[in-house]
Design a protein around this motif. Sequence first.
Motif, PDB file in Angstrom:
ATOM      1  N   SER A  53       0.347  11.670  -1.812  1.00 43.78           N
ATOM      2  CA  SER A  53       0.935  12.360  -2.815  1.00 43.78           C
ATOM      3  C   SER A  53       2.168  11.856  -3.547  1.00 43.78           C
ATOM      4  N   ARG A  54       2.940  10.965  -2.635  1.00 44.57           N
ATOM      5  CA  ARG A  54       4.239  10.418  -3.226  1.00 44.57           C
ATOM      6  C   ARG A  54       4.368   8.834  -2.264  1.00 44.57           C
ATOM      7  N   VAL A  55       5.150   8.108  -2.910  1.00 42.79           N
ATOM      8  CA  VAL A  55       5.074   6.901  -2.253  1.00 42.79           C
ATOM      9  C   VAL A  55       5.869   6.717  -0.747  1.00 42.79           C
ATOM     10  N   LEU A  56       6.779   7.817  -0.509  1.00 38.34           N
ATOM     11  CA  LEU A  56       7.080   7.800   0.632  1.00 38.34           C
ATOM     12  C   LEU A  56       6.189   8.246   2.129  1.00 38.34           C
ATOM     13  N   ASP A  57       5.057   8.828   1.402  1.00 32.52           N
ATOM     14  CA  ASP A  57       4.039   9.184   2.572  1.00 32.52           C
ATOM     15  C   ASP A  57       3.440   7.849   3.024  1.00 32.52           C
ATOM     16  N   LEU A  58       3.530   6.814   2.576  1.00 36.45           N
ATOM     17  CA  LEU A  58       3.175   5.618   2.949  1.00 36.45           C
ATOM     18  C   LEU A  58       4.351   4.374   2.859  1.00 36.45           C
ATOM     19  N   ALA A  59       5.433   4.711   3.394  1.00 37.22           N
ATOM     20  CA  ALA A  59       6.703   3.890   3.249  1.00 37.22           C
ATOM     21  C   ALA A  59       6.708   2.512   3.952  1.00 37.22           C
ATOM     22  N   VAL A  60       5.486   2.522   5.203  1.00 38.99           N
ATOM     23  CA  VAL A  60       5.742   1.255   5.535  1.00 38.99           C
ATOM     24  C   VAL A  60       4.655   0.194   5.038  1.00 38.99           C
ATOM     25  N   PHE A  61       4.220   0.677   3.696  1.00 36.07           N
ATOM     26  CA  PHE A  61       3.268  -0.241   2.900  1.00 36.07           C
ATOM     27  C   PHE A  61       3.716  -1.793   2.662  1.00 36.07           C
ATOM     28  N   PRO A  62       4.969  -1.914   2.477  1.00 35.30           N
ATOM     29  CA  PRO A  62       5.371  -3.208   2.149  1.00 35.30           C
ATOM     30  C   PRO A  62       5.274  -4.018   3.464  1.00 35.30           C
ATOM     31  N   SER A  63       5.658  -3.472   4.846  1.00 35.21           N
ATOM     32  CA  SER A  63       5.418  -4.275   5.832  1.00 35.21           C
ATOM     33  C   SER A  63       3.838  -4.477   6.061  1.00 35.21           C
ATOM     34  N   LEU A  64       3.047  -3.322   5.777  1.00 37.42           N
ATOM     35  CA  LEU A  64       1.680  -3.964   6.077  1.00 37.42           C
ATOM     36  C   LEU A  64       1.114  -4.927   5.348  1.00 37.42           C
ATOM     37  N   LEU A  65       1.767  -4.962   3.810  1.00 40.05           N
ATOM     38  CA  LEU A  65       1.194  -5.951   3.204  1.00 40.05           C
ATOM     39  C   LEU A  65       1.430  -7.163   3.489  1.00 40.05           C
ATOM     40  N   LEU A  66       2.842  -7.543   3.971  1.00 36.46           N
ATOM     41  CA  LEU A  66       3.058  -8.710   4.592  1.00 36.46           C
ATOM     42  C   LEU A  66       2.043  -9.023   5.792  1.00 36.46           C
ATOM     43  N   VAL A  67       1.873  -8.288   6.703  1.00 40.93           N
ATOM     44  CA  VAL A  67       1.048  -8.358   8.085  1.00 40.93           C
ATOM     45  C   VAL A  67      -0.440  -8.519   7.560  1.00 40.93           C
ATOM     46  N   ALA A  68      -1.104  -7.934   6.439  1.00 38.61           N
ATOM     47  CA  ALA A  68      -2.233  -8.106   6.005  1.00 38.61           C
ATOM     48  C   ALA A  68      -2.599  -9.475   5.300  1.00 38.61           C
ATOM     49  N   THR A  69      -1.456 -10.011   4.466  1.00 41.89           N
ATOM     50  CA  THR A  69      -1.524 -11.280   3.950  1.00 41.89           C
ATOM     51  C   THR A  69      -1.334 -12.416   5.022  1.00 41.89           C
ATOM     52  N   LEU A  70      -0.514 -12.241   6.202  1.00 35.32           N
ATOM     53  CA  LEU A  70      -0.416 -13.167   7.039  1.00 35.32           C
ATOM     54  C   LEU A  70      -1.797 -13.114   8.023  1.00 35.32           C
TER      55      LEU A  70
END
Length: 680
Positions: A53-70
Motif C-alpha cells: 500500500s506504500r513504498v516503505l512496505d517493501l523498503a528492501v526492494f532496491p537490494s533485492l533488485l541487485l541480488v536478482a540481477t546478479l
Amino acid sequence: MSDRRIGRTLFPAAVIFVVAMMVIPLPTWLLDLLLTINIAAAVLLLLASLNVSRVLDLAVFPSLLLVATLFRLGLNVSSTRLILSRGEAGEVIDAFGNFVIAGSIVVGLVVFLILVIIQFVVITNGATRVAEVGARFTLDAMPGKQMAIDADLNAGVIDDNEARVRRAEIGAEADFYGAMDGASKFVKGDAIAAIIITVVNLIGGLVIGVAQLGLPVGDAVSRYSLLTVGDGLVSQIPALLVSISAGLVVTRAAGESDLGTDVFRQFAAQHHALKTGGIALIGIGFVPGLPVLPFLVVGSTLLVVGRRLGKEAAELDAEPERMPPPPDPDDPVELARSMKVEPVSLELAVDLVDLVDPTAGGDLLDRVRGLRRKLAMEMGVIIPPVRTRDNLDLPLGTYVVRLHGVEVGRGSAPPGQVLVIADDLAALPGAETREAVFGLPAKWIPTGHRAHAEAVGGTVVDRASVITTHLAEICRRHAPDLLGRQDVKGLVDLVKRSDPAIVEDLTAAQVTPGEIQLVLQGLLAEQVSIRDLVRILDAVGQRARQTRDTEQLIDAARSAVGPAISMGYAQDGSLPVLTLEPMLERALVSSVQPGEEGRVLAIEADHAEAFSRAVAERLMAAEATGRSPVLVCAPMLRSPLRRFLVRIIPQLPVLSYDELAEHLTIETLGTVSLEEPAQV
C-alpha cells in the motif's frame, strides 16, 4: 529458527552461492532447478509489489533488485558454459528453445528483442525517471514534513515516540527513492548485458560448431543457436517481471489497500464512464468492416457493470441517515446542561467550522484531545475537556478562548491562509501582525505562497496549529484556575492506590484537600510540574506537622522536587544563574515581613526601583550572550523575592539554593549588587 537467524544465515549464503556459480560448473539438473527458482522469485516479487500500500512496505526492494540481477547474470554465465562446452543446457532452456518458439531461431530472436525493447525502452526508462523525480521531490519536501511533525508534536497531537517514528519514515522514504534511482540502473544494465550475451553466444556457438566440431552451418544453428535463444528467453522473462515490479513500486502512491483493491474501488466509483464506454464500444462494433461480436460482448459487459454500480451508488445516496431526535430545549436536564459554565471553551467564527469538520479534512478536535494528553504529561494536571462551538457573533476568521465563561485569549486564523513567522517579512504578501503566544512578527499569507515562505527561511504554521498552540499557552498560564477540588481528590486517590502510606500520613497530619489544592495551585502558578505527586505530598505531610502556612508548604514541596525544577532550566547540563551580592542578600532577608498574601519585601520605593533596575540590567546582559539565567537566593528569601519580581520581570525564574541539582554545573553569569546595600 527465528526470522532474524534465518535472514542472517540464509541470505548471505545465497549471495555467496550466486557469485560462486559464475566460476563453478553446474550440472544440468541443478541449472534447471535454479532457472525455475529465478522465475518463481520474479513472480513472487511482482505479486509483492502489487500488494503493497506504500513504498516503505517493501523498503528492501532496491537490494533485492541487485541480488536478482546478479542471480540472472550468474545463471547466464552457467548456461553459456554448458551450451558452448557440451551443446546442452538442461530441459528448461531446451523447452524454451524448441517448444516456446517452435524451434525457429528467427521467431526466437524476434520475441527476445521485443522483450528486451519493452523492458529497456519502456519500463526501465520510465521507472528510472519516476525514481529520480520521486527522490528529488521527497528530498525537497522533507523540511516541510519535518516542520509538520514538529507542529503536531508541539500541539500535542502526537507524542515523542510517534514523532521519532514519523521522522524515521521520512528519512527511510528519501533513502528508498534515492536507492531506487541507483538500483534501476541495474535493470538497464541487465537488459544491455542480455543482448550482448546472446550475440556472443550465437557467434561463439557457430564458431565452435563449424570450426572446432566441423558441423554444417544448419546443424550448428540447430544445436547451439536455438539453445542460446532459449537461454535468452528464460533469463529475459524473469527480468521483465522484475522490471514491472520496480515500476509498480516506484509509481505506487500511498493508498488504503493493495493496488488491485484500490483500482477496483476507484473504477467502481466511475460508473458513468463505464456506461458511456460500453455504449461507445457497441457503436464501434457496427462500423462496416469491423467484427461485431467482440465489440458487442465487451461493450455490453461494460454497460451492464456500469448500470449495476450506478444502481448501488444511487441506493446508498437515497438511504436516509438515521439521526437521533434533537433534544427538547425545555427539558430540565437540557436547560441545566446549557446553564453550565464550561471550565475551558473554544469558540470559532462561522468560517472556521471547517477546522472541526473531519469530512473537510479538519483535525482541530483531535489536536485538542492530543493537547490535553501532552499537558497532562508535562504539568501533571488533567485539563478539563475543551468544549468547542461556533459563535455567529465573532468576526470572520476569529477564535476566542474562554475560561469559566470569561474571555482570556483571542486570535485570528483566516481560511485559506497560513501563518509565517520570520525576521524579514517584506518579501511576503499580506499585512504584518503579531503571533498570539510569543508576540513575534508574523504574516497571514495565502496557502499557495507556502513554498515561497519556506524558501526565504520563514516558519510556516497552519491554522489548527496556531489555535492549539495558543490554547496550550493559555492552559499553562491558567493551570491553577483549572485545578478544581474534584481534580485534587482524583489525584490523591491515584497516590493512595500506589503509595497509601503517603495519604495516611497526610490524614494523620490533618491536611485537608483544600490545603493540598492551594499547594498544588501555588506550584502550578510558578510553572512547576506536579507529576511527581508522591514526593510533593510526602514533603507537604512532613512540613504540615510543623506549620500550616501555605507558603511554607509550597517551599517544602519545591525543595522535594528541586532537582527536577532546576533541570528544567539547565542547558546541556549547565545551569546559568544570577546571584545576589552577599550584603545585599542579607539586607533583603532582614527586610522580609509577613503580609496578607504571604511574606513580602518591606523596602523603600527608591531602593526597590534601584534593585529592580539592577536585576533587569544583569538579566539583559546575560541574555545578550544567548543564555536564559535563573536568579538564585537563600531559601527563606525565594518566595518574597519572586513575589516582588514577578510583576516587574515575569520571565525571570527565582530558585533557592536547596532546589539546585547536585549533578548540574552552576555557571554564574552575573551578580546583582547595589552601591549602598545597607540602606535597603
